[in-house]
Design a protein around this motif. Structure first.
Motif, PDB file in Angstrom:
ATOM      1  N   ARG A  20       0.826  -1.207   0.000  1.00  0.00           N
ATOM      2  CA  ARG A  20       0.000   0.000   0.000  1.00  0.00           C
ATOM      3  C   ARG A  20       0.866   1.266   0.000  1.00  0.00           C
ATOM      4  O   ARG A  20       0.503   2.281  -0.614  1.00  0.00           O
ATOM      5  N   ALA A  21       2.009   1.213   0.694  1.00  0.00           N
ATOM      6  CA  ALA A  21       2.853   2.405   0.832  1.00  0.00           C
ATOM      7  C   ALA A  21       3.832   2.582  -0.324  1.00  0.00           C
ATOM      8  O   ALA A  21       4.532   3.599  -0.373  1.00  0.00           O
ATOM      9  N   ALA A  22       3.889   1.635  -1.249  1.00  0.00           N
ATOM     10  CA  ALA A  22       4.875   1.709  -2.334  1.00  0.00           C
ATOM     11  C   ALA A  22       4.619   2.926  -3.216  1.00  0.00           C
ATOM     12  O   ALA A  22       3.484   3.176  -3.638  1.00  0.00           O
ATOM     13  N   ASP A  23       5.690   3.672  -3.507  1.00  0.00           N
ATOM     14  CA  ASP A  23       5.544   4.841  -4.375  1.00  0.00           C
ATOM     15  C   ASP A  23       5.731   4.428  -5.830  1.00  0.00           C
ATOM     16  O   ASP A  23       6.018   3.279  -6.154  1.00  0.00           O
ATOM     17  N   GLY A  24       5.569   5.393  -6.718  1.00  0.00           N
ATOM     18  CA  GLY A  24       5.600   5.092  -8.143  1.00  0.00           C
ATOM     19  C   GLY A  24       6.898   4.481  -8.618  1.00  0.00           C
ATOM     20  O   GLY A  24       6.904   3.648  -9.530  1.00  0.00           O
ATOM     21  N   ALA A  25       8.021   4.867  -8.017  1.00  0.00           N
ATOM     22  CA  ALA A  25       9.303   4.352  -8.462  1.00  0.00           C
ATOM     23  C   ALA A  25       9.450   2.862  -8.162  1.00  0.00           C
ATOM     24  O   ALA A  25      10.157   2.147  -8.877  1.00  0.00           O
ATOM     25  N   ARG A  26       8.810   2.397  -7.122  1.00  0.00           N
ATOM     26  CA  ARG A  26       8.931   0.982  -6.746  1.00  0.00           C
ATOM     27  C   ARG A  26       7.889   0.101  -7.424  1.00  0.00           C
ATOM     28  O   ARG A  26       8.047  -1.115  -7.486  1.00  0.00           O
ATOM     29  N   VAL A  27       6.814   0.669  -7.903  1.00  0.00           N
ATOM     30  CA  VAL A  27       5.772  -0.111  -8.568  1.00  0.00           C
ATOM     31  C   VAL A  27       6.173  -0.314 -10.023  1.00  0.00           C
ATOM     32  O   VAL A  27       6.124   0.610 -10.834  1.00  0.00           O
ATOM     33  N   ARG A  28       6.596  -1.518 -10.374  1.00  0.00           N
ATOM     34  CA  ARG A  28       7.066  -1.811 -11.731  1.00  0.00           C
ATOM     35  C   ARG A  28       5.922  -2.228 -12.654  1.00  0.00           C
ATOM     36  O   ARG A  28       6.084  -2.263 -13.864  1.00  0.00           O
ATOM     37  N   TYR A  29       4.807  -2.570 -12.081  1.00  0.00           N
ATOM     38  CA  TYR A  29       3.640  -2.943 -12.886  1.00  0.00           C
ATOM     39  C   TYR A  29       2.405  -2.742 -12.031  1.00  0.00           C
ATOM     40  O   TYR A  29       2.390  -3.094 -10.845  1.00  0.00           O
ATOM     41  N   ALA A  30       1.351  -2.193 -12.634  1.00  0.00           N
ATOM     42  CA  ALA A  30       0.066  -2.047 -11.958  1.00  0.00           C
ATOM     43  C   ALA A  30      -1.034  -2.005 -13.009  1.00  0.00           C
ATOM     44  O   ALA A  30      -0.961  -1.214 -13.953  1.00  0.00           O
ATOM     45  N   ALA A  31      -2.019  -2.862 -12.865  1.00  0.00           N
ATOM     46  CA  ALA A  31      -3.188  -2.853 -13.742  1.00  0.00           C
ATOM     47  C   ALA A  31      -4.325  -3.535 -13.011  1.00  0.00           C
ATOM     48  O   ALA A  31      -4.110  -4.369 -12.121  1.00  0.00           O
ATOM     49  N   VAL A  32      -5.540  -3.177 -13.380  1.00  0.00           N
ATOM     50  CA  VAL A  32      -6.736  -3.797 -12.802  1.00  0.00           C
ATOM     51  C   VAL A  32      -7.244  -4.862 -13.762  1.00  0.00           C
ATOM     52  O   VAL A  32      -7.417  -4.597 -14.959  1.00  0.00           O
ATOM     53  N   HIS A  33      -7.454  -6.073 -13.239  1.00  0.00           N
ATOM     54  CA  HIS A  33      -7.937  -7.172 -14.073  1.00  0.00           C
ATOM     55  C   HIS A  33      -9.189  -7.794 -13.461  1.00  0.00           C
ATOM     56  O   HIS A  33      -9.308  -7.914 -12.228  1.00  0.00           O
ATOM     57  N   SER A  34     -10.094  -8.206 -14.333  1.00  0.00           N
ATOM     58  CA  SER A  34     -11.326  -8.867 -13.898  1.00  0.00           C
ATOM     59  C   SER A  34     -11.043 -10.317 -13.519  1.00  0.00           C
ATOM     60  O   SER A  34     -10.184 -10.978 -14.112  1.00  0.00           O
ATOM     61  N   GLU A  35     -11.783 -10.802 -12.548  1.00  0.00           N
ATOM     62  CA  GLU A  35     -11.754 -12.219 -12.238  1.00  0.00           C
ATOM     63  C   GLU A  35     -12.744 -12.941 -13.158  1.00  0.00           C
ATOM     64  O   GLU A  35     -13.174 -12.383 -14.158  1.00  0.00           O
ATOM     65  N   GLU A  36     -13.136 -14.150 -12.848  1.00  0.00           N
ATOM     66  CA  GLU A  36     -13.958 -14.970 -13.739  1.00  0.00           C
ATOM     67  C   GLU A  36     -15.331 -14.330 -13.970  1.00  0.00           C
ATOM     68  O   GLU A  36     -16.214 -14.359 -13.107  1.00  0.00           O
ATOM     69  N   GLY A  37     -15.515 -13.729 -15.159  1.00  0.00           N
ATOM     70  CA  GLY A  37     -16.741 -12.991 -15.451  1.00  0.00           C
ATOM     71  C   GLY A  37     -17.955 -13.845 -15.701  1.00  0.00           C
ATOM     72  O   GLY A  37     -19.077 -13.337 -15.764  1.00  0.00           O
ATOM     73  N   GLY A  38     -17.771 -15.162 -15.847  1.00  0.00           N
ATOM     74  CA  GLY A  38     -18.916 -16.050 -16.002  1.00  0.00           C
ATOM     75  C   GLY A  38     -19.526 -16.480 -14.679  1.00  0.00           C
ATOM     76  O   GLY A  38     -20.610 -17.079 -14.664  1.00  0.00           O
ATOM     77  N   ARG A  39     -18.845 -16.168 -13.573  1.00  0.00           N
ATOM     78  CA  ARG A  39     -19.340 -16.561 -12.255  1.00  0.00           C
ATOM     79  C   ARG A  39     -19.377 -15.411 -11.263  1.00  0.00           C
ATOM     80  O   ARG A  39     -20.100 -15.473 -10.267  1.00  0.00           O
ATOM     81  N   PHE A  40     -18.586 -14.357 -11.501  1.00  0.00           N
ATOM     82  CA  PHE A  40     -18.480 -13.249 -10.557  1.00  0.00           C
ATOM     83  C   PHE A  40     -18.871 -11.943 -11.239  1.00  0.00           C
ATOM     84  O   PHE A  40     -18.492 -11.694 -12.388  1.00  0.00           O
ATOM     85  N   LEU A  41     -19.602 -11.109 -10.529  1.00  0.00           N
ATOM     86  CA  LEU A  41     -20.080  -9.839 -11.059  1.00  0.00           C
ATOM     87  C   LEU A  41     -19.156  -8.713 -10.611  1.00  0.00           C
ATOM     88  O   LEU A  41     -19.063  -8.406  -9.417  1.00  0.00           O
ATOM     89  N   TYR A  42     -18.448  -8.125 -11.574  1.00  0.00           N
ATOM     90  CA  TYR A  42     -17.571  -6.983 -11.356  1.00  0.00           C
ATOM     91  C   TYR A  42     -16.525  -7.263 -10.267  1.00  0.00           C
ATOM     92  O   TYR A  42     -16.193  -6.396  -9.456  1.00  0.00           O
ATOM     93  N   ALA A  43     -16.011  -8.481 -10.260  1.00  0.00           N
ATOM     94  CA  ALA A  43     -14.909  -8.828  -9.356  1.00  0.00           C
ATOM     95  C   ALA A  43     -13.608  -8.396 -10.019  1.00  0.00           C
ATOM     96  O   ALA A  43     -13.270  -8.868 -11.102  1.00  0.00           O
ATOM     97  N   GLU A  44     -12.888  -7.498  -9.376  1.00  0.00           N
ATOM     98  CA  GLU A  44     -11.660  -6.953  -9.921  1.00  0.00           C
ATOM     99  C   GLU A  44     -10.552  -6.994  -8.880  1.00  0.00           C
ATOM    100  O   GLU A  44     -10.815  -6.888  -7.680  1.00  0.00           O
TER     101      GLU A  44
END
Length: 450
Positions: A367-391
Protein backbone atom coordinates in the motif's frame (compact mmCIF):
# COMPACT_ATOMS: atom_id res chain seq x y z
CA UNK A 1 10.23 -24.34 -26.99
CA UNK A 2 11.36 -21.61 -24.60
CA UNK A 3 13.14 -19.84 -27.47
CA UNK A 4 9.98 -19.88 -29.61
CA UNK A 5 7.95 -18.46 -26.72
CA UNK A 6 10.56 -15.73 -26.17
CA UNK A 7 10.48 -14.83 -29.88
CA UNK A 8 6.70 -14.50 -29.73
CA UNK A 9 6.94 -12.35 -26.59
CA UNK A 10 9.36 -10.02 -28.38
CA UNK A 11 7.01 -9.58 -31.37
CA UNK A 12 4.70 -6.61 -30.78
CA UNK A 13 4.03 -5.41 -34.33
CA UNK A 14 4.59 -6.18 -38.01
CA UNK A 15 8.23 -5.04 -37.83
CA UNK A 16 8.99 -7.80 -35.29
CA UNK A 17 6.83 -10.55 -36.77
CA UNK A 18 3.25 -9.89 -35.64
CA UNK A 19 0.47 -10.07 -38.23
CA UNK A 20 -1.10 -6.80 -37.12
CA UNK A 21 -0.52 -3.91 -34.73
CA UNK A 22 -1.69 -3.92 -31.13
CA UNK A 23 -3.63 -0.73 -31.84
CA UNK A 24 -5.61 -2.59 -34.48
CA UNK A 25 -6.41 -5.29 -31.91
CA UNK A 26 -7.70 -2.66 -29.46
CA UNK A 27 -9.89 -1.21 -32.21
CA UNK A 28 -11.13 -4.70 -33.12
CA UNK A 29 -12.17 -5.37 -29.50
CA UNK A 30 -14.06 -2.08 -29.39
CA UNK A 31 -15.80 -2.90 -32.67
CA UNK A 32 -16.83 -6.37 -31.44
CA UNK A 33 -18.13 -4.83 -28.21
CA UNK A 34 -20.39 -2.56 -30.24
CA UNK A 35 -21.42 -5.36 -32.61
CA UNK A 36 -22.51 -7.74 -29.87
CA UNK A 37 -24.84 -5.29 -28.16
CA UNK A 38 -24.78 -7.07 -24.82
CA UNK A 39 -27.30 -6.17 -22.13
CA UNK A 40 -27.33 -7.27 -18.50
CA UNK A 41 -29.77 -6.43 -15.72
CA UNK A 42 -30.21 -7.50 -12.16
CA UNK A 43 -33.32 -9.53 -11.43
CA UNK A 44 -34.98 -11.07 -8.37
CA UNK A 45 -34.31 -14.76 -7.80
CA UNK A 46 -37.93 -15.51 -8.74
CA UNK A 47 -37.18 -14.45 -12.34
CA UNK A 48 -34.34 -16.96 -12.78
CA UNK A 49 -35.26 -19.30 -15.63
CA UNK A 50 -34.24 -22.88 -14.96
CA UNK A 51 -32.74 -22.09 -11.54
CA UNK A 52 -34.46 -22.65 -8.20
CA UNK A 53 -33.81 -23.08 -4.50
CA UNK A 54 -33.89 -26.80 -3.84
CA UNK A 55 -36.49 -27.99 -1.37
CA UNK A 56 -34.92 -29.13 1.87
CA UNK A 57 -31.38 -27.85 1.33
CA UNK A 58 -32.10 -24.38 -0.03
CA UNK A 59 -29.23 -24.90 -2.50
CA UNK A 60 -29.51 -22.87 -5.70
CA UNK A 61 -29.48 -25.41 -8.56
CA UNK A 62 -30.15 -25.65 -12.29
CA UNK A 63 -33.00 -27.87 -13.44
CA UNK A 64 -30.57 -29.91 -15.60
CA UNK A 65 -28.46 -30.77 -12.58
CA UNK A 66 -25.47 -29.39 -14.53
CA UNK A 67 -23.48 -26.14 -14.79
CA UNK A 68 -22.91 -25.34 -11.09
CA UNK A 69 -24.72 -25.10 -7.76
CA UNK A 70 -24.59 -22.54 -4.96
CA UNK A 71 -24.34 -24.38 -1.66
CA UNK A 72 -23.13 -23.66 1.85
CA UNK A 73 -19.66 -24.25 3.28
CA UNK A 74 -18.46 -24.39 6.89
CA UNK A 75 -14.78 -23.51 7.35
CA UNK A 76 -12.70 -24.17 10.43
CA UNK A 77 -9.13 -23.04 10.96
CA UNK A 78 -7.61 -24.49 14.11
CA UNK A 79 -4.75 -22.00 13.89
CA UNK A 80 -7.00 -18.95 14.07
CA UNK A 81 -9.17 -18.00 17.04
CA UNK A 82 -12.91 -17.93 16.82
CA UNK A 83 -15.71 -20.23 15.78
CA UNK A 84 -15.92 -21.73 12.29
CA UNK A 85 -17.35 -19.41 9.69
CA UNK A 86 -19.98 -20.27 7.12
CA UNK A 87 -20.63 -18.87 3.66
CA UNK A 88 -22.16 -19.66 0.29
CA UNK A 89 -19.82 -21.40 -2.14
CA UNK A 90 -20.00 -22.49 -5.79
CA UNK A 91 -19.62 -26.18 -6.49
CA UNK A 92 -18.77 -27.02 -10.09
CA UNK A 93 -17.45 -30.58 -10.34
CA UNK A 94 -17.16 -30.48 -14.13
CA UNK A 95 -13.70 -29.83 -15.55
CA UNK A 96 -13.91 -27.17 -18.25
CA UNK A 97 -11.54 -26.42 -21.13
CA UNK A 98 -9.50 -23.22 -21.27
CA UNK A 99 -7.56 -23.61 -24.48
CA UNK A 100 -5.33 -21.49 -26.71
CA UNK A 101 -4.62 -22.61 -30.27
CA UNK A 102 -1.11 -21.72 -31.47
CA UNK A 103 0.35 -21.49 -34.96
CA UNK A 104 3.55 -20.16 -36.50
CA UNK A 105 3.35 -17.36 -39.05
CA UNK A 106 6.65 -16.43 -40.70
CA UNK A 107 8.58 -18.13 -37.91
CA UNK A 108 6.74 -16.39 -35.04
CA UNK A 109 4.29 -18.20 -32.78
CA UNK A 110 0.81 -16.65 -32.65
CA UNK A 111 -2.18 -17.50 -30.45
CA UNK A 112 -5.81 -17.48 -31.56
CA UNK A 113 -7.70 -15.20 -29.17
CA UNK A 114 -11.42 -14.59 -29.01
CA UNK A 115 -13.43 -11.45 -28.31
CA UNK A 116 -15.83 -12.99 -25.82
CA UNK A 117 -18.54 -11.53 -23.65
CA UNK A 118 -19.02 -12.59 -20.02
CA UNK A 119 -21.79 -10.96 -17.96
CA UNK A 120 -19.63 -10.21 -14.92
CA UNK A 121 -16.70 -8.54 -16.68
CA UNK A 122 -16.22 -4.78 -16.64
CA UNK A 123 -17.08 -3.77 -20.17
CA UNK A 124 -18.36 -7.33 -20.57
CA UNK A 125 -16.29 -8.19 -23.67
CA UNK A 126 -12.63 -9.05 -23.11
CA UNK A 127 -9.83 -11.00 -24.80
CA UNK A 128 -10.47 -14.69 -24.16
CA UNK A 129 -8.80 -17.98 -25.10
CA UNK A 130 -9.71 -19.79 -28.31
CA UNK A 131 -11.95 -22.09 -26.28
CA UNK A 132 -13.44 -21.22 -22.90
CA UNK A 133 -16.18 -23.66 -22.03
CA UNK A 134 -17.52 -25.81 -19.23
CA UNK A 135 -18.42 -29.39 -20.05
CA UNK A 136 -22.11 -28.46 -19.82
CA UNK A 137 -21.54 -25.75 -22.43
CA UNK A 138 -19.59 -27.79 -24.95
CA UNK A 139 -22.01 -30.71 -24.52
CA UNK A 140 -24.73 -28.14 -25.34
CA UNK A 141 -26.87 -28.69 -22.26
CA UNK A 142 -28.15 -25.15 -22.88
CA UNK A 143 -29.53 -26.25 -26.26
CA UNK A 144 -27.52 -23.62 -28.12
CA UNK A 145 -24.83 -23.70 -30.77
CA UNK A 146 -21.53 -25.58 -30.52
CA UNK A 147 -18.16 -24.23 -29.37
CA UNK A 148 -15.89 -23.07 -32.20
CA UNK A 149 -12.55 -24.91 -32.56
CA UNK A 150 -13.28 -27.29 -29.69
CA UNK A 151 -12.08 -30.25 -31.77
CA UNK A 152 -8.46 -29.08 -31.53
CA UNK A 153 -8.59 -29.67 -27.77
CA UNK A 154 -10.76 -32.78 -27.55
CA UNK A 155 -9.84 -34.91 -30.56
CA UNK A 156 -6.62 -36.93 -29.98
CA UNK A 157 -3.91 -36.16 -32.51
CA UNK A 158 -5.68 -33.12 -33.95
CA UNK A 159 -2.98 -30.72 -32.67
CA UNK A 160 0.36 -30.92 -30.85
CA UNK A 161 0.19 -30.10 -27.12
CA UNK A 162 2.58 -27.45 -25.82
CA UNK A 163 1.24 -27.46 -22.26
CA UNK A 164 -1.71 -29.23 -20.62
CA UNK A 165 -2.46 -29.13 -16.88
CA UNK A 166 -5.34 -29.00 -14.43
CA UNK A 167 -5.46 -25.79 -12.43
CA UNK A 168 -7.54 -24.60 -9.50
CA UNK A 169 -9.60 -21.42 -9.38
CA UNK A 170 -10.63 -19.09 -6.54
CA UNK A 171 -10.58 -21.25 -3.42
CA UNK A 172 -12.56 -18.75 -1.37
CA UNK A 173 -15.56 -18.84 -3.72
CA UNK A 174 -15.32 -22.27 -5.39
CA UNK A 175 -15.21 -25.65 -3.70
CA UNK A 176 -12.56 -27.82 -5.38
CA UNK A 177 -13.02 -26.42 -8.88
CA UNK A 178 -10.49 -27.34 -11.57
CA UNK A 179 -10.15 -26.41 -15.23
CA UNK A 180 -7.96 -27.85 -17.95
CA UNK A 181 -5.44 -25.21 -19.07
CA UNK A 182 -4.07 -26.22 -22.45
CA UNK A 183 -2.14 -24.81 -25.40
CA UNK A 184 -1.95 -26.84 -28.62
CA UNK A 185 -0.20 -26.06 -31.90
CA UNK A 186 -1.56 -26.62 -35.38
CA UNK A 187 -0.31 -26.20 -38.93
CA UNK A 188 -3.85 -26.08 -40.36
CA UNK A 189 -5.34 -22.98 -41.94
CA UNK A 190 -7.61 -21.73 -39.16
CA UNK A 191 -9.43 -18.40 -38.76
CA UNK A 192 -7.11 -16.62 -41.19
CA UNK A 193 -9.95 -14.70 -42.84
CA UNK A 194 -11.22 -12.03 -40.38
CA UNK A 195 -14.46 -11.68 -42.32
CA UNK A 196 -15.25 -15.38 -41.85
CA UNK A 197 -14.34 -15.40 -38.14
CA UNK A 198 -14.97 -11.84 -36.89
CA UNK A 199 -14.66 -12.78 -33.20
CA UNK A 200 -11.18 -14.34 -33.52
CA UNK A 201 -7.71 -12.88 -34.16
CA UNK A 202 -4.15 -14.25 -34.20
CA UNK A 203 -1.92 -12.40 -31.71
CA UNK A 204 1.67 -12.83 -30.60
CA UNK A 205 2.50 -13.28 -26.93
CA UNK A 206 4.07 -9.82 -26.97
CA UNK A 207 0.84 -8.24 -28.20
CA UNK A 208 -1.11 -9.93 -25.41
CA UNK A 209 1.54 -8.56 -23.06
CA UNK A 210 0.88 -5.04 -24.32
CA UNK A 211 -2.85 -5.55 -23.73
CA UNK A 212 -2.10 -6.79 -20.19
CA UNK A 213 -0.82 -3.30 -19.40
CA UNK A 214 -4.39 -2.04 -19.89
CA UNK A 215 -7.18 -2.38 -17.34
CA UNK A 216 -9.83 -5.05 -17.88
CA UNK A 217 -8.88 -6.12 -21.41
CA UNK A 218 -7.40 -9.64 -21.07
CA UNK A 219 -9.71 -11.97 -19.20
CA UNK A 220 -8.81 -14.32 -16.37
CA UNK A 221 -8.98 -17.47 -18.46
CA UNK A 222 -6.45 -16.16 -20.97
CA UNK A 223 -4.14 -15.12 -18.16
CA UNK A 224 -4.17 -18.48 -16.41
CA UNK A 225 -3.45 -20.35 -19.67
CA UNK A 226 -0.53 -18.03 -20.50
CA UNK A 227 0.95 -18.73 -17.06
CA UNK A 228 1.33 -22.39 -18.04
CA UNK A 229 3.56 -21.72 -21.06
CA UNK A 230 6.99 -23.41 -20.95
CA UNK A 231 9.07 -20.23 -20.84
CA UNK A 232 11.96 -21.31 -18.62
CA UNK A 233 15.29 -20.99 -20.41
CA UNK A 234 18.72 -21.72 -18.92
CA UNK A 235 18.94 -22.35 -15.15
CA UNK A 236 19.71 -19.26 -13.08
CA UNK A 237 21.08 -19.18 -9.54
CA UNK A 238 18.37 -19.03 -6.89
CA UNK A 239 18.32 -18.70 -3.13
CA UNK A 240 16.60 -22.09 -2.83
CA UNK A 241 16.81 -25.25 -4.91
CA UNK A 242 13.72 -26.61 -6.65
CA UNK A 243 13.67 -29.43 -4.10
CA UNK A 244 13.71 -26.92 -1.25
CA UNK A 245 10.82 -25.00 -2.81
CA UNK A 246 8.78 -28.20 -3.14
CA UNK A 247 9.64 -29.14 0.42
CA UNK A 248 8.54 -25.70 1.67
CA UNK A 249 5.16 -26.07 -0.03
CA UNK A 250 4.73 -29.64 1.19
CA UNK A 251 5.53 -28.60 4.75
CA UNK A 252 3.00 -25.76 4.56
CA UNK A 253 0.34 -28.20 3.39
CA UNK A 254 1.12 -30.61 6.20
CA UNK A 255 0.93 -27.80 8.79
CA UNK A 256 -2.38 -26.39 7.58
CA UNK A 257 -5.37 -27.15 9.78
CA UNK A 258 -7.90 -25.41 7.54
CA UNK A 259 -10.85 -27.67 6.80
CA UNK A 260 -14.11 -27.21 4.92
CA UNK A 261 -17.32 -29.17 4.80
CA UNK A 262 -20.51 -28.64 2.79
CA UNK A 263 -23.67 -27.48 4.56
CA UNK A 264 -27.13 -26.63 3.32
CA UNK A 265 -27.38 -23.15 1.88
CA UNK A 266 -30.58 -22.65 3.86
CA UNK A 267 -28.64 -23.27 7.09
CA UNK A 268 -25.64 -21.01 6.51
CA UNK A 269 -25.21 -18.99 9.68
CA UNK A 270 -24.78 -15.23 9.51
CA UNK A 271 -26.32 -14.85 6.04
CA UNK A 272 -29.75 -13.61 4.95
CA UNK A 273 -31.75 -14.21 1.77
CA UNK A 274 -34.18 -11.70 0.38
CA UNK A 275 -35.80 -11.57 -3.05
CA UNK A 276 -32.69 -10.15 -4.76
CA UNK A 277 -29.60 -11.25 -2.83
CA UNK A 278 -28.06 -13.64 -0.35
CA UNK A 279 -25.81 -11.54 1.86
CA UNK A 280 -24.12 -11.45 5.23
CA UNK A 281 -26.00 -9.82 8.03
CA UNK A 282 -23.33 -7.08 8.11
CA UNK A 283 -23.35 -6.85 4.28
CA UNK A 284 -19.61 -7.56 4.01
CA UNK A 285 -17.46 -9.89 1.85
CA UNK A 286 -19.74 -10.72 -1.10
CA UNK A 287 -23.35 -11.30 -2.16
CA UNK A 288 -25.12 -13.86 -4.32
CA UNK A 289 -27.26 -12.08 -6.92
CA UNK A 290 -29.18 -12.95 -10.09
CA UNK A 291 -28.90 -11.43 -13.57
CA UNK A 292 -30.61 -11.66 -16.96
CA UNK A 293 -28.32 -11.50 -19.99
CA UNK A 294 -28.91 -10.80 -23.67
CA UNK A 295 -25.87 -11.30 -25.88
CA UNK A 296 -25.27 -11.70 -29.58
CA UNK A 297 -22.44 -14.02 -30.53
CA UNK A 298 -22.80 -16.47 -27.65
CA UNK A 299 -23.93 -20.10 -27.92
CA UNK A 300 -27.28 -18.96 -26.46
CA UNK A 301 -28.69 -15.48 -27.15
CA UNK A 302 -30.22 -14.93 -23.71
CA UNK A 303 -30.17 -16.58 -20.31
CA UNK A 304 -30.38 -15.96 -16.57
CA UNK A 305 -27.97 -17.08 -13.87
CA UNK A 306 -26.68 -16.44 -10.34
CA UNK A 307 -23.38 -14.60 -9.82
CA UNK A 308 -21.20 -13.82 -6.81
CA UNK A 309 -20.70 -10.08 -6.34
CA UNK A 310 -17.78 -8.98 -4.11
CA UNK A 311 -18.27 -5.91 -1.95
CA UNK A 312 -15.05 -4.25 -3.08
CA UNK A 313 -11.89 -4.60 -5.16
CA UNK A 314 -8.99 -6.86 -4.29
CA UNK A 315 -5.22 -6.56 -4.41
CA UNK A 316 -2.79 -9.18 -5.72
CA UNK A 317 0.87 -8.22 -5.50
CA UNK A 318 4.31 -9.77 -5.62
CA UNK A 319 7.16 -8.08 -3.81
CA UNK A 320 10.39 -8.78 -5.67
CA UNK A 321 14.10 -8.25 -5.14
CA UNK A 322 17.30 -9.12 -6.98
CA UNK A 323 19.74 -11.48 -5.32
CA UNK A 324 23.08 -11.80 -7.11
CA UNK A 325 21.47 -10.14 -10.12
CA UNK A 326 18.58 -12.64 -10.32
CA UNK A 327 15.00 -11.44 -9.66
CA UNK A 328 13.17 -13.30 -6.88
CA UNK A 329 9.51 -13.13 -5.93
CA UNK A 330 8.34 -13.30 -2.32
CA UNK A 331 5.86 -16.17 -2.55
CA UNK A 332 3.23 -17.03 0.03
CA UNK A 333 1.99 -20.52 0.90
CA UNK A 334 -1.67 -19.49 0.85
CA UNK A 335 -4.45 -21.55 2.39
CA UNK A 336 -7.94 -21.32 0.89
CA UNK A 337 -10.66 -23.68 2.06
CA UNK A 338 -11.94 -24.44 -1.44
CA UNK A 339 -8.59 -25.35 -3.03
CA UNK A 340 -8.24 -29.04 -3.93
CA UNK A 341 -5.12 -29.33 -1.73
CA UNK A 342 -5.98 -26.41 0.61
CA UNK A 343 -2.58 -24.68 0.20
CA UNK A 344 -1.04 -23.34 -3.02
CA UNK A 345 1.68 -20.82 -3.83
CA UNK A 346 0.19 -17.33 -3.97
CA UNK A 347 1.44 -13.76 -4.36
CA UNK A 348 3.05 -11.98 -1.44
CA UNK A 349 -0.24 -10.20 -0.82
CA UNK A 350 -3.62 -11.46 -1.96
CA UNK A 351 -6.37 -9.51 -0.29
CA UNK A 352 -9.84 -10.77 -1.08
CA UNK A 353 -12.36 -7.91 -0.75
CA UNK A 354 -13.05 -7.26 2.91
CA UNK A 355 -11.62 -10.70 3.79
CA UNK A 356 -12.49 -12.43 7.02
CA UNK A 357 -11.10 -9.74 9.31
CA UNK A 358 -7.55 -10.93 8.53
CA UNK A 359 -4.96 -8.29 7.60
CA UNK A 360 -2.45 -10.01 5.29
CA UNK A 361 1.27 -9.73 5.94
CA UNK A 362 3.10 -7.17 3.81
CA UNK A 363 -0.16 -5.43 2.82
CA UNK A 364 1.16 -2.17 4.30
CA UNK A 365 4.38 -2.48 2.27
CA UNK A 366 2.38 -2.79 -0.95
CA UNK A 367 0.00 0.00 0.00
CA UNK A 368 2.85 2.41 0.83
CA UNK A 369 4.87 1.71 -2.33
CA UNK A 370 5.54 4.84 -4.38
CA UNK A 371 5.60 5.09 -8.14
CA UNK A 372 9.30 4.35 -8.46
CA UNK A 373 8.93 0.98 -6.75
CA UNK A 374 5.77 -0.11 -8.57
CA UNK A 375 7.07 -1.81 -11.73
CA UNK A 376 3.64 -2.94 -12.89
CA UNK A 377 0.07 -2.05 -11.96
CA UNK A 378 -3.19 -2.85 -13.74
CA UNK A 379 -6.74 -3.80 -12.80
CA UNK A 380 -7.94 -7.17 -14.07
CA UNK A 381 -11.33 -8.87 -13.90
CA UNK A 382 -11.75 -12.22 -12.24
CA UNK A 383 -13.96 -14.97 -13.74
CA UNK A 384 -16.74 -12.99 -15.45
CA UNK A 385 -18.92 -16.05 -16.00
CA UNK A 386 -19.34 -16.56 -12.25
CA UNK A 387 -18.48 -13.25 -10.56
CA UNK A 388 -20.08 -9.84 -11.06
CA UNK A 389 -17.57 -6.98 -11.36
CA UNK A 390 -14.91 -8.83 -9.36
CA UNK A 391 -11.66 -6.95 -9.92
CA UNK A 392 -8.16 -7.03 -8.50
CA UNK A 393 -5.38 -4.50 -8.74
CA UNK A 394 -2.33 -6.52 -9.75
CA UNK A 395 1.14 -5.24 -8.93
CA UNK A 396 4.86 -5.96 -8.88
CA UNK A 397 6.61 -3.91 -6.21
CA UNK A 398 10.41 -3.69 -6.02
CA UNK A 399 12.32 -4.03 -2.76
CA UNK A 400 15.72 -3.49 -4.34
CA UNK A 401 17.80 -1.28 -2.07
CA UNK A 402 15.52 -1.81 0.93
CA UNK A 403 17.61 -2.81 3.94
CA UNK A 404 15.16 -4.81 6.04
CA UNK A 405 16.25 -8.10 7.60
CA UNK A 406 12.63 -9.17 8.09
CA UNK A 407 12.08 -9.08 4.33
CA UNK A 408 15.29 -10.94 3.58
CA UNK A 409 14.38 -13.65 6.10
CA UNK A 410 10.58 -13.88 5.82
CA UNK A 411 8.30 -15.97 8.08
CA UNK A 412 7.87 -19.71 7.38
CA UNK A 413 4.85 -19.27 5.12
CA UNK A 414 6.80 -16.98 2.74
CA UNK A 415 9.79 -17.87 0.55
CA UNK A 416 11.94 -16.13 -2.06
CA UNK A 417 11.66 -17.99 -5.37
CA UNK A 418 12.55 -17.12 -8.97
CA UNK A 419 9.95 -16.58 -11.70
CA UNK A 420 11.32 -19.72 -13.35
CA UNK A 421 10.62 -21.74 -10.21
CA UNK A 422 7.10 -20.31 -10.06
CA UNK A 423 6.58 -21.31 -13.69
CA UNK A 424 7.83 -24.84 -13.08
CA UNK A 425 5.40 -25.23 -10.16
CA UNK A 426 2.55 -23.90 -12.31
CA UNK A 427 3.17 -26.49 -15.03
CA UNK A 428 2.80 -29.27 -12.43
CA UNK A 429 -0.81 -28.22 -11.80
CA UNK A 430 -2.64 -27.45 -8.54
CA UNK A 431 0.45 -25.82 -7.07
CA UNK A 432 -0.06 -22.10 -7.82
CA UNK A 433 -3.14 -19.97 -7.14
CA UNK A 434 -5.07 -18.27 -9.91
CA UNK A 435 -4.01 -14.86 -8.57
CA UNK A 436 -0.32 -15.77 -8.78
CA UNK A 437 -0.87 -17.19 -12.26
CA UNK A 438 -2.21 -13.82 -13.43
CA UNK A 439 1.01 -12.17 -12.30
CA UNK A 440 3.10 -14.93 -13.88
CA UNK A 441 1.27 -14.34 -17.18
CA UNK A 442 2.32 -10.70 -16.94
CA UNK A 443 5.96 -11.83 -16.80
CA UNK A 444 5.64 -14.56 -19.43
CA UNK A 445 4.16 -12.09 -21.93
CA UNK A 446 6.68 -9.33 -21.29
CA UNK A 447 4.05 -6.96 -19.90
CA UNK A 448 6.44 -6.35 -16.98
CA UNK A 449 10.17 -6.88 -16.64
CA UNK A 450 11.79 -7.17 -13.24
Amino acid sequence: MAARIARSAAATGPATGARTTTGEIVAWLAERRRAHGTRIRRIPFAELDGWSFQEGTGNLVHRSGRFFTVEGMRVHDADRPGAPWEQPVMRQPEVGVLGLLAKEFDGVLHFLAQAKMEPGNRGMLQLSPTVQATRSNYQRVHGGSGVRFLEFFTEPGRARPLTDTLQSEHGEWFLHKSNRNVVVETADEVAEDPAAEPDFRWLTLGQIGELLRLDNVVNMDTRTVLACLPTTAEPRPSRHTDAEVSSWLGAARSRSRLTAEPVRLARVRGWLRDERAIRRTDDRHFRVVAVAVEADGREVGSWTQPLFEPCGPGVSAFLFRHFDGVPHLLAHARAEAGLPQTVEVGPTVCHTPDGHGHHPAYADVVRAADGARVRYAAVHSEEGGRFLYAESRCLFVSLDGVDDSALLTPPPDHLWITPGQLGALTRRGHQVTVQARTLLAVLNSGAARL
